[in-house]
Design an enzyme around this catalytic site. Structure first.
Site, short mmCIF file in Angstrom:
data_model
loop_
_atom_site.label_atom_id
_atom_site.label_comp_id
_atom_site.label_asym_id
_atom_site.label_seq_id
_atom_site.Cartn_x
_atom_site.Cartn_y
_atom_site.Cartn_z
N LEU A 1 10.60 -20.86 -3.36
CA LEU A 1 9.53 -20.01 -2.81
C LEU A 1 8.23 -20.12 -3.62
O LEU A 1 8.25 -20.05 -4.85
CB LEU A 1 10.02 -18.54 -2.87
CG LEU A 1 9.01 -17.47 -2.43
CD1 LEU A 1 8.88 -17.45 -0.91
CD2 LEU A 1 9.43 -16.09 -2.94
N ARG B 1 0.23 7.67 -2.67
CA ARG B 1 0.73 8.74 -1.79
C ARG B 1 2.21 9.04 -2.06
O ARG B 1 2.64 10.19 -2.04
CB ARG B 1 0.53 8.35 -0.31
CG ARG B 1 -0.85 8.68 0.20
CD ARG B 1 -1.16 7.96 1.49
NE ARG B 1 -1.47 6.54 1.24
CZ ARG B 1 -1.66 5.65 2.21
NH1 ARG B 1 -1.55 5.99 3.46
NH2 ARG B 1 -1.97 4.41 1.89
N TRP B 2 2.94 8.00 -2.33
CA TRP B 2 4.38 8.16 -2.62
C TRP B 2 4.56 9.07 -3.86
O TRP B 2 5.39 9.97 -3.87
CB TRP B 2 5.00 6.80 -2.86
CG TRP B 2 6.49 6.79 -3.05
CD1 TRP B 2 7.43 6.67 -2.07
CD2 TRP B 2 7.19 6.91 -4.29
NE1 TRP B 2 8.69 6.70 -2.63
CE2 TRP B 2 8.57 6.84 -3.99
CE3 TRP B 2 6.80 7.06 -5.62
CZ2 TRP B 2 9.55 6.93 -4.98
CZ3 TRP B 2 7.78 7.15 -6.60
CH2 TRP B 2 9.14 7.08 -6.28
N SER C 1 -8.40 -4.98 4.97
CA SER C 1 -8.87 -4.70 3.60
C SER C 1 -9.25 -5.96 2.81
O SER C 1 -8.87 -6.12 1.65
CB SER C 1 -7.83 -3.90 2.83
OG SER C 1 -7.54 -2.69 3.50
N HIS D 1 3.05 3.31 -8.79
CA HIS D 1 2.88 1.87 -9.03
C HIS D 1 4.15 1.28 -9.67
O HIS D 1 4.58 0.19 -9.34
CB HIS D 1 1.67 1.61 -9.93
CG HIS D 1 0.36 1.95 -9.26
ND1 HIS D 1 0.06 1.60 -7.97
CD2 HIS D 1 -0.74 2.61 -9.72
CE1 HIS D 1 -1.16 2.03 -7.65
NE2 HIS D 1 -1.65 2.64 -8.70
N ASP E 1 0.83 -1.20 0.00
CA ASP E 1 0.00 0.00 0.00
C ASP E 1 0.87 1.26 0.00
O ASP E 1 1.97 1.25 0.55
CB ASP E 1 -0.90 -0.04 1.25
CG ASP E 1 -2.03 0.96 1.16
OD1 ASP E 1 -2.31 1.46 0.06
OD2 ASP E 1 -2.63 1.24 2.21
C1 FPP Z 1 -2.01 0.18 -3.28
O1 FPP Z 1 -1.47 1.47 -3.25
C2 FPP Z 1 -1.44 -0.52 -4.38
C3 FPP Z 1 -2.14 -1.11 -5.39
C4 FPP Z 1 -3.60 -1.11 -5.48
C5 FPP Z 1 -1.42 -1.77 -6.47
C6 FPP Z 1 -0.29 -2.63 -6.03
C7 FPP Z 1 0.51 -2.89 -7.20
C8 FPP Z 1 1.83 -2.84 -7.25
C9 FPP Z 1 2.73 -2.65 -6.10
C10 FPP Z 1 2.41 -3.05 -8.56
C11 FPP Z 1 3.21 -4.28 -8.66
C12 FPP Z 1 2.47 -5.51 -8.64
C13 FPP Z 1 2.78 -6.56 -9.43
C14 FPP Z 1 2.22 -7.88 -9.15
C15 FPP Z 1 3.67 -6.43 -10.59
P1 FPP Z 1 -2.44 2.69 -3.49
O2 FPP Z 1 -2.47 2.99 -4.92
O3 FPP Z 1 -3.77 2.39 -2.88
O4 FPP Z 1 -1.72 3.82 -2.70
P2 FPP Z 1 -2.42 4.99 -1.88
O5 FPP Z 1 -3.16 4.33 -0.76
O6 FPP Z 1 -1.27 5.78 -1.42
O7 FPP Z 1 -3.31 5.71 -2.82
#
Ligand code: FPP
Length: 254
Positions: free
Chosen positions: A143, A36-37, A208, A49, A32
């Site tokens: 793994l 924000r990052w 979640s 992402h 997560d």
């Molecule tokens: C949540 O952060 C993240 C996601 C919904 C996507 C997770 C996906 C990745 C880390 C990409 C890599 C994955 C694979 C399998 C290649 P958010 O967008 O909700 O962040 P926020 O809460 O700061 O808005």
């Protein structure tokens, strides 16, 4: 080759001062904080992402090198379809790209990749890419890397209950044969140990809808760090904290 592989696990365990006797078998992570990052850097969410993928690569490598049995990451929930379609499309493309770029390396590292969730609800081209990756790595002894995509914990339980109800209806089992073990056997994680440790970065304290059944006795570890900044050192710190916990599984202190 085998010796070399185990030697690598020893080195990683020693380097981070982990206790070899108390290694978690299964670690689950809610990735997560990508959005924000990116926002902090005045960049689009998609940039976050992309950076999240870089973190994931390092974490999988570490999990594999440290000799974990199972790593499960939450990549896309059944609720994430509510995001703007441009972001959803971007994520789907990113999953495909990740596999195209990383599958050979994962295979070389003897990682067995699996996709958990309602995979039939994903774009056809992605379903094919997932199936190819699973097929290629199916017999790998290292793994087990579960990637949760279009995953919802409640939906997973519903499909398990339906499968068992069908078996009862068909007269294959009696209703009182339904047990915790038979429900576990119908989940996407059938045959795997439940997570010992759940890591959630980014400062939220929620499950979640992730692995609702499997997390019954899991130890939770939270950090404010946003996923793109999550490091191997912090992963090791979470494991060390886990190793200091006393797990009683509802029993008394021993
Ligand atoms: C949540 O952060 C993240 C996601 C919904 C996507 C997770 C996906 C990745 C880390 C990409 C890599 C994955 C694979 C399998 C290649 P958010 O967008 O909700 O962040 P926020 O809460 O700061 O808005």
């Amino acid at each position: 080759m085998w010796k070399k592989w185990f030697g690598k696990a020893d080195k990683n365990i020693a380097e981070f001062e982990l206790d070899r006797e108390k290694m978690p078998r299964h670690v689950a992570i809610i990735m997560d904080g990508n959005g924000r990052w990116a926002k902090k850097r005045a960049m689009p969410r998609t940039f976050g992402h992309r950076q999240g993928v870089e973190t994931l690569k390092r974490i999988v490598q570490f999990a594999s090198d440290a000799g974990l049995q199972v790593l499960t990451v939450y990549a896309f929930s059944t609720e994430n379809w509510r995001r703007p379609s441009s972001e959803v499309d971007f994520l789907m493309t990113l999953f495909k790209e990740f596999l195209e770029q990383e599958i050979d390396e994962l295979h070389r590292n003897r990682v067995r990749i699996r996709f958990i969730g309602d995979i039939a609800g994903l774009p056809m081209v992605l379903q094919q890419t997932f199936a190819d990756a699973e097929c290629l790595t199916a017999n790998n002894p290292g793994l087990i890397f579960n990637v949760a995509v279009n995953y919802g914990g409640r939906a997973e339980i519903v499909q398990a209950v339906r499968a068992l109800a069908m078996q009862v209806k068909e007269g294959e089992i009696s209703y009182d044969a339904i047990s915790e073990a038979s429900i576990s056997d119908q989940l996407y994680t059938a045959g795997q140990p439940d997570p010992d440790l759940l890591i959630r970065p980014s400062g939220d304290f929620r499950i979640s809808n992730f692995l609702l059944w499997q997390l019954a006795y899991t130890e939770f570890w939270f950090t404010e760090t946003l996923w793109p900044d999550f490091s191997v050192e912090e992963f090791a710190a979470a494991m060390i904290a886990y190793q200091k916990r006393e797990r009683r599984f509802g029993g008394l202190k021993r």
